[in-house]
Design a protein around this motif. Structure first.
Motif, PDB file in Angstrom:
ATOM      1  N   LEU A  11      -6.990  14.821  41.698  1.00  0.00           N
ATOM      2  CA  LEU A  11      -7.295  13.831  42.730  1.00  0.00           C
ATOM      3  C   LEU A  11      -8.799  13.618  42.864  1.00  0.00           C
ATOM      4  O   LEU A  11      -9.262  12.491  43.043  1.00  0.00           O
ATOM      5  CB  LEU A  11      -6.707  14.266  44.078  1.00  0.00           C
ATOM      6  CG  LEU A  11      -5.224  14.011  44.276  1.00  0.00           C
ATOM      7  CD1 LEU A  11      -4.732  14.717  45.536  1.00  0.00           C
ATOM      8  CD2 LEU A  11      -4.928  12.527  44.346  1.00  0.00           C
ATOM      9  N   PHE A  14      -9.869  11.428  40.061  1.00  0.00           N
ATOM     10  CA  PHE A  14      -9.401  10.065  40.302  1.00  0.00           C
ATOM     11  C   PHE A  14     -10.318   9.340  41.293  1.00  0.00           C
ATOM     12  O   PHE A  14     -10.742   8.205  41.060  1.00  0.00           O
ATOM     13  CB  PHE A  14      -7.954  10.071  40.817  1.00  0.00           C
ATOM     14  CG  PHE A  14      -7.476   8.716  41.232  1.00  0.00           C
ATOM     15  CD1 PHE A  14      -7.088   7.789  40.280  1.00  0.00           C
ATOM     16  CD2 PHE A  14      -7.429   8.365  42.566  1.00  0.00           C
ATOM     17  CE1 PHE A  14      -6.654   6.520  40.662  1.00  0.00           C
ATOM     18  CE2 PHE A  14      -7.003   7.101  42.959  1.00  0.00           C
ATOM     19  CZ  PHE A  14      -6.603   6.177  42.004  1.00  0.00           C
ATOM     20  N   PHE A  15     -10.626   9.991  42.418  1.00  0.00           N
ATOM     21  CA  PHE A  15     -11.450   9.333  43.432  1.00  0.00           C
ATOM     22  C   PHE A  15     -12.900   9.177  42.981  1.00  0.00           C
ATOM     23  O   PHE A  15     -13.561   8.210  43.350  1.00  0.00           O
ATOM     24  CB  PHE A  15     -11.354  10.055  44.780  1.00  0.00           C
ATOM     25  CG  PHE A  15     -10.084   9.718  45.513  1.00  0.00           C
ATOM     26  CD1 PHE A  15      -9.903   8.459  46.067  1.00  0.00           C
ATOM     27  CD2 PHE A  15      -9.066  10.635  45.627  1.00  0.00           C
ATOM     28  CE1 PHE A  15      -8.730   8.126  46.725  1.00  0.00           C
ATOM     29  CE2 PHE A  15      -7.892  10.321  46.282  1.00  0.00           C
ATOM     30  CZ  PHE A  15      -7.717   9.061  46.829  1.00  0.00           C
ATOM     31  N   THR A  18     -12.693   5.995  40.827  1.00  0.00           N
ATOM     32  CA  THR A  18     -12.579   4.753  41.609  1.00  0.00           C
ATOM     33  C   THR A  18     -13.860   4.480  42.390  1.00  0.00           C
ATOM     34  O   THR A  18     -14.245   3.323  42.552  1.00  0.00           O
ATOM     35  CB  THR A  18     -11.372   4.793  42.561  1.00  0.00           C
ATOM     36  OG1 THR A  18     -11.500   5.896  43.469  1.00  0.00           O
ATOM     37  CG2 THR A  18     -10.065   4.914  41.803  1.00  0.00           C
ATOM     38  N   GLU A  66     -15.694   7.497  48.509  1.00  0.00           N
ATOM     39  CA  GLU A  66     -14.734   7.964  47.504  1.00  0.00           C
ATOM     40  C   GLU A  66     -15.382   8.929  46.522  1.00  0.00           C
ATOM     41  O   GLU A  66     -14.795   9.964  46.193  1.00  0.00           O
ATOM     42  CB  GLU A  66     -14.143   6.777  46.738  1.00  0.00           C
ATOM     43  CG  GLU A  66     -13.102   6.007  47.497  1.00  0.00           C
ATOM     44  CD  GLU A  66     -12.547   4.830  46.732  1.00  0.00           C
ATOM     45  OE1 GLU A  66     -11.529   4.282  47.178  1.00  0.00           O
ATOM     46  OE2 GLU A  66     -13.118   4.437  45.684  1.00  0.00           O
ATOM     47  N   GLY A  70     -14.403  12.728  46.521  1.00  0.00           N
ATOM     48  CA  GLY A  70     -13.801  13.167  45.256  1.00  0.00           C
ATOM     49  C   GLY A  70     -14.479  14.403  44.700  1.00  0.00           C
ATOM     50  O   GLY A  70     -13.815  15.336  44.235  1.00  0.00           O
ATOM     51  N   MET A  92      -6.856   5.940  52.599  1.00  0.00           N
ATOM     52  CA  MET A  92      -5.640   5.402  51.991  1.00  0.00           C
ATOM     53  C   MET A  92      -4.795   4.647  53.019  1.00  0.00           C
ATOM     54  O   MET A  92      -4.202   3.616  52.708  1.00  0.00           O
ATOM     55  CB  MET A  92      -4.813   6.522  51.341  1.00  0.00           C
ATOM     56  CG  MET A  92      -5.478   7.155  50.122  1.00  0.00           C
ATOM     57  SD  MET A  92      -5.877   5.977  48.819  1.00  0.00           S
ATOM     58  CE  MET A  92      -7.600   5.629  49.131  1.00  0.00           C
ATOM     59  N   CYS A 115      -1.389   8.220  46.268  1.00  0.00           N
ATOM     60  CA  CYS A 115      -2.542   9.071  46.616  1.00  0.00           C
ATOM     61  C   CYS A 115      -2.363   9.680  47.999  1.00  0.00           C
ATOM     62  O   CYS A 115      -2.643  10.867  48.200  1.00  0.00           O
ATOM     63  CB  CYS A 115      -3.832   8.251  46.566  1.00  0.00           C
ATOM     64  SG  CYS A 115      -4.347   7.836  44.906  1.00  0.00           S
ATOM     65  N   LEU A 119      -2.263  13.634  48.663  1.00  0.00           N
ATOM     66  CA  LEU A 119      -3.208  14.238  49.610  1.00  0.00           C
ATOM     67  C   LEU A 119      -2.456  14.948  50.730  1.00  0.00           C
ATOM     68  O   LEU A 119      -2.839  16.043  51.154  1.00  0.00           O
ATOM     69  CB  LEU A 119      -4.151  13.175  50.179  1.00  0.00           C
ATOM     70  CG  LEU A 119      -5.180  12.620  49.203  1.00  0.00           C
ATOM     71  CD1 LEU A 119      -5.767  11.318  49.724  1.00  0.00           C
ATOM     72  CD2 LEU A 119      -6.273  13.637  48.927  1.00  0.00           C
TER      73      LEU A 119
END
Length: 127
Positions: A11, A14-15, A18, A66, A70, A92, A115, A119
């Motif tokens: 995660l 991923f963040f 993004t 983010e 992250g 989110m 997501c 989370l």
């Protein structure tokens, strides 16, 4: 424990990805995101309170949060991971609110919902 570490690392990565797409103009997705944030700014959740962000500033702020969250989720201490996961849960929820307020297809909410679920799973397992 290993599954939790894999979840937070995945995660977090991923963040970070993004967030970087919103911050760095040489990333191909940046231009499309810039156009999306023009629409997102029209339904900004704090707009009823008189807060009207510039779409570009809004995009950079979201990208920065983010990216920071992250990094903290993937590499931080357990306390920082819980804090960053909580911030990302709020983001989110805001993303789903924004998409639904714009009348977008429910399918466009799936990435944010996944997501949000992951989370939530992380926060549930740490409680």
């Amino acid at each position: 424990m290993a599954a939790g570490h894999l979840l937070t690392t995945g995660l977090g990565l991923f963040f970070c990805t993004t967030g970087l797409a919103k911050l760095l103009s040489f990333i191909p997705a940046h231009k499309g995101l810039k156009n999306e944030f023009v629409q997102f700014a029209t339904v900004f959740p704090l707009k009823p309170l008189g807060i009207n962000p510039s779409p570009t500033l809004y995009m950079y702020a979201i990208g920065l949060v983010e990216l920071g969250a992250g990094v903290m989720l993937g590499l931080g201490s357990p306390q920082l991971q819980v804090t960053s996961a909580t911030v990302l849960v709020g983001m989110m929820v805001g993303a789903i609110y924004t998409l639904m307020s714009l009348g977008r297809a429910t399918a466009e909410c799936i990435p944010a919902a996944v997501c949000l679920s992951l989370l939530g799973l992380f926060l549930f397992q740490t409680a």
